[in-house]
Design a protein around this motif. Structure first.
Motif, PDB file in Angstrom:
ATOM      1  N   LYS A 150       4.825  -7.106  35.594  1.00 53.54           N
ATOM      2  CA  LYS A 150       5.827  -5.941  35.647  1.00 53.54           C
ATOM      3  C   LYS A 150       6.260  -5.717  34.190  1.00 53.54           C
ATOM      4  N   LYS A 151       6.528  -4.354  34.166  1.00 55.78           N
ATOM      5  CA  LYS A 151       6.928  -3.652  32.673  1.00 55.78           C
ATOM      6  C   LYS A 151       8.259  -4.337  32.187  1.00 55.78           C
TER       7      LYS A 151
ATOM      8  N   LYS B 233      14.498  -9.537  31.656  1.00 56.34           N
ATOM      9  CA  LYS B 233      14.184  -8.251  32.182  1.00 56.34           C
ATOM     10  C   LYS B 233      15.251  -7.308  31.658  1.00 56.34           C
ATOM     11  N   ASN B 234      14.721  -6.413  30.965  1.00 56.67           N
ATOM     12  CA  ASN B 234      15.781  -5.490  30.091  1.00 56.67           C
ATOM     13  C   ASN B 234      16.792  -5.913  29.660  1.00 56.67           C
TER      14      ASN B 234
END
Length: 157
Positions: A6-7, A116-117
């Motif tokens: 995932k990005k 994640k972010n």
């Protein structure tokens, strides 16, 4: 889908032992309640998930056994490295996991910790324990695959 595909995700630690000792039935993403120096220490990559496990009780899930080394530039704000940490999930997800984990042979095991972010997340797996013959079978399959890959590599030269 594995977490790394995932990005915007940077993996901080993985629990490789969990895949050896358990069959992973389902995966869930959870936030984790941390203090500032713990986040800095995780960013530096000083955490260990090897013997970590999760316990669901009273509508909350706690992560036990995760070792986060004290932040070297921290001071009085450093916390206990192996303290239980609360996982943050929706109430319905917690109730569902609590019911599933109470079934015989199932456990909640942290599989990885990642960013994640800019937020720290924990991938929790609903796992069923492997027997010794299952572990031997998995090792034999992995060795056979490695031998086939080696043979194909030398054949293609």
């Amino acid at each position: 889908m594995p977490v790394a595909e995932k990005k915007g995700i940077k993996i901080a630690a993985q629990n490789r032992k969990a895949h050896h000792d358990y069959f992973v039935e389902d995966r869930y993403e959870a936030g984790i309640e941390l203090y500032g120096t713990e986040v800095k220490s995780i960013r530096a990559g000083t955490l260990n998930l090897k013997d970590a496990y999760c316990i669901a009780k009273n509508g909350e899930i706690y992560l036990h056994g995760m070792h986060v080394s004290p932040y070297e530039h921290g001071n009085i704000f450093n916390k206990d490295p192996v303290r239980p940490r609360r996982l943050l999930m929706h109430k319905r997800e917690i109730n569902k996991l609590q019911a599933l984990a109470q079934q015989d042979g199932y456990a909640l095991v942290p599989l990885s910790v990642y960013f994640k972010n800019a937020r720290v997340k924990v991938e929790v797996g609903l796992c069923r324990g492997k027997k010794n013959y299952d572990k031997r079978d998995a090792i034999a399959k992995r060795d056979a695959k490695r031998d086939m890959d080696r043979a194909m590599k030398s054949y293609n030269r």
